[in-house]
Structure formats: structure tokens, C-alpha cells
Enzyme design. Sequence first.
Site, mmCIF file in Angstrom:
data_model
loop_
_atom_site.group_PDB
_atom_site.id
_atom_site.type_symbol
_atom_site.label_atom_id
_atom_site.label_comp_id
_atom_site.label_asym_id
_atom_site.label_seq_id
_atom_site.Cartn_x
_atom_site.Cartn_y
_atom_site.Cartn_z
ATOM 1 N N SER A 1 4.523 -3.502 4.683
ATOM 2 C CA SER A 1 4.932 -3.785 6.062
ATOM 3 C C SER A 1 5.518 -5.176 6.204
ATOM 4 O O SER A 1 6.139 -5.500 7.213
ATOM 5 C CB SER A 1 3.728 -3.639 7.003
ATOM 6 O OG SER A 1 2.740 -4.619 6.697
ATOM 7 N N ALA B 1 0.808 -1.218 0.000
ATOM 8 C CA ALA B 1 0.000 0.000 0.000
ATOM 9 C C ALA B 1 0.841 1.268 0.000
ATOM 10 O O ALA B 1 0.414 2.303 -0.515
ATOM 11 C CB ALA B 1 -0.937 -0.009 1.210
ATOM 12 N N VAL C 1 -4.857 -3.334 -4.974
ATOM 13 C CA VAL C 1 -5.990 -3.682 -5.845
ATOM 14 C C VAL C 1 -6.393 -2.502 -6.717
ATOM 15 O O VAL C 1 -7.464 -2.503 -7.318
ATOM 16 C CB VAL C 1 -7.195 -4.150 -4.994
ATOM 17 C CG1 VAL C 1 -6.848 -5.407 -4.218
ATOM 18 C CG2 VAL C 1 -7.692 -3.055 -4.046
ATOM 19 N N GLN D 1 0.353 -6.304 -3.711
ATOM 20 C CA GLN D 1 -0.708 -6.538 -2.745
ATOM 21 C C GLN D 1 -1.846 -5.536 -2.937
ATOM 22 O O GLN D 1 -2.865 -5.627 -2.260
ATOM 23 C CB GLN D 1 -0.148 -6.416 -1.327
ATOM 24 C CG GLN D 1 0.887 -7.473 -0.980
ATOM 25 C CD GLN D 1 1.572 -7.183 0.344
ATOM 26 O OE1 GLN D 1 2.593 -6.508 0.398
ATOM 27 N NE2 GLN D 1 1.002 -7.693 1.423
ATOM 28 N N ILE E 1 9.067 7.088 -0.915
ATOM 29 C CA ILE E 1 9.042 6.119 -2.015
ATOM 30 C C ILE E 1 9.100 6.804 -3.384
ATOM 31 O O ILE E 1 9.755 6.310 -4.301
ATOM 32 C CB ILE E 1 7.797 5.226 -1.883
ATOM 33 C CG1 ILE E 1 8.006 4.251 -0.721
ATOM 34 C CG2 ILE E 1 7.494 4.473 -3.176
ATOM 35 C CD1 ILE E 1 6.803 3.414 -0.369
ATOM 36 N N THR F 1 0.326 5.488 -1.587
ATOM 37 C CA THR F 1 -0.085 6.585 -0.718
ATOM 38 C C THR F 1 0.224 7.941 -1.354
ATOM 39 O O THR F 1 -0.512 8.909 -1.158
ATOM 40 C CB THR F 1 0.582 6.499 0.668
ATOM 41 O OG1 THR F 1 2.008 6.451 0.509
ATOM 42 C CG2 THR F 1 0.115 5.260 1.417
ATOM 43 N N HIS G 1 -3.992 -9.809 -4.388
ATOM 44 C CA HIS G 1 -5.263 -9.578 -3.700
ATOM 45 C C HIS G 1 -6.376 -9.166 -4.651
ATOM 46 O O HIS G 1 -7.406 -8.650 -4.218
ATOM 47 C CB HIS G 1 -5.066 -8.530 -2.601
ATOM 48 C CG HIS G 1 -4.124 -8.980 -1.530
ATOM 49 N ND1 HIS G 1 -3.451 -8.116 -0.698
ATOM 50 C CD2 HIS G 1 -3.723 -10.227 -1.170
ATOM 51 C CE1 HIS G 1 -2.687 -8.801 0.141
ATOM 52 N NE2 HIS G 1 -2.838 -10.081 -0.124
ATOM 53 N N ARG H 1 -2.116 0.073 7.606
ATOM 54 C CA ARG H 1 -1.386 -0.068 8.861
ATOM 55 C C ARG H 1 -0.413 1.061 9.159
ATOM 56 O O ARG H 1 0.177 1.101 10.221
ATOM 57 C CB ARG H 1 -0.599 -1.394 8.850
ATOM 58 C CG ARG H 1 -1.467 -2.630 8.897
ATOM 59 C CD ARG H 1 -0.593 -3.889 8.922
ATOM 60 N NE ARG H 1 -1.374 -5.067 9.176
ATOM 61 C CZ ARG H 1 -2.074 -5.724 8.266
ATOM 62 N NH1 ARG H 1 -2.073 -5.283 7.009
ATOM 63 N NH2 ARG H 1 -2.769 -6.798 8.571
#
Length: 233
Positions: free
Chosen positions: A179, A9, A86, A84, A221, A13, A104, A21
Site C-alpha cells: 500500500s 503483503a 515476515v 515488508q 500479482i 495473498t 520487518h 489493509r
Amino acid sequence: MTLTVLTGAGISTESGIPDYRGPNGVWRKDPDHEKLVTYDHYMADPEIRRRSWLMRRDNPAWRAEPNAAHRALAGLPDTWIITQNVDGLHQRAGSPPERVLELHGNMFGALCTACGATSTTREAVDRILAGESDPACRDCGGILKTATVMFGQALDTATLTRAIEAAEKCEVFVAVGTSLQVQPAASLVGIAVGAGARLVIVNAEPTPYDHLADEVISDPIGVAVPRLCSSLA
């Protein structure tokens, strides 16, 4: 050099999609939110289903654009991207869809949990907005859900098998914005290292696999990934 990248994720962001998380993650602000993406709660409670569909409607991913990290990864040739996420941003950035393994699933498709009939998330949301509180499958009356893997569901076997192969065969494995707490996705790191790959982790927070890494990068990132891709190209 063969390269495999696992993204979580955190890579999205900077495109305006909150993670779960992280320090500003959805679950830290609203712990009850987890029920909306947990299979047992979803299947048992029509109200959870209604709220889950509305959550999908309001997801910033509908409006999000790929950021510098997505675009940098798309510029690397012959790279497997295991995600991970979507949100489909890797494909929109230009990564070949056949080389993006969505562990996912994808939030834009919908399927029936009973007969497997497929439709779209937009169609289900439109039915709710038109007055249906819990839209059922038009073919069999079964419960609809997005084509994502919810907590409590197993990953698609074929997709996971291809991801394991990509981890086993790469020379460098890069984990970006994850994570590394969700299994079996996180186990791909150990598989790659066990097969002899160099490991690079790009994440703002420490992960359980940092001790295995050849390099751990905590820079933003959107800056770190383009820089890293330039060195790997």
C-alpha cells in the site's frame, strides 16, 4: 540493468496469507487484531502476548508455498528484494537469502526483549500449548517476542541502511503488493526516484506514489509479476 524490488503483503495473498489493509484484510475484519502486533500493547499485557503467540501459531505462513510472483522474482539475477513480509517465501522460492532484506524481520524466530537471547517461535508456542500462559526467557526471565518488528518499534538500522543503498543504486525500482503507507519502507520509493530510477508499481489499490510511477499495474500479482519479470530479464 540493476533492479530493486520492494514487496508487501499483497505478494503473499495468493499463497493464502491475508494482508492487513486490503479489502479482505485482517484489520478490516477485526480492528482489535492490531493490538497483537503493536509493541506497547504486547509488552504491557500478558493476555495480548498469549493471543499474539497463538496468532503466530495459526498463521497460514507455516503451510504456505511460494507463488508465481515469488518464483518469477527469484529468477531475476542480481536483484535486491526488500520485503515488508515476515513469511520467508522469497527465500523459499529461491531468492538468495543474502539479497533478501527483511525490513520487518522473520516470524519463525523469537528473541528475549531483555537479554536478546534467541530461540524459535515454535518453541514458544509449544510452551503455551503445554500450559504456560506467557512463556518467559529461559535465560533471564524477560519477555519473549517473535523476531519481527512490531508497530511502534524501530527497524533494524543495518537492514534499513542496506535497503536505502539498494534503492539509491538501482536503475529500476519495482513496488509489488504494498500500500506504500507504512514508513520508512514507503520512503524507499521516493529515494529511488530521486536517484533517477524508473518506478513500476504493481498493486490492486491506488498508492500515494502512483503519480511518480512510470507504470502502474493493477492486474493480479501472480500474473503481472511474471510478465513484468520476463520483460526485465
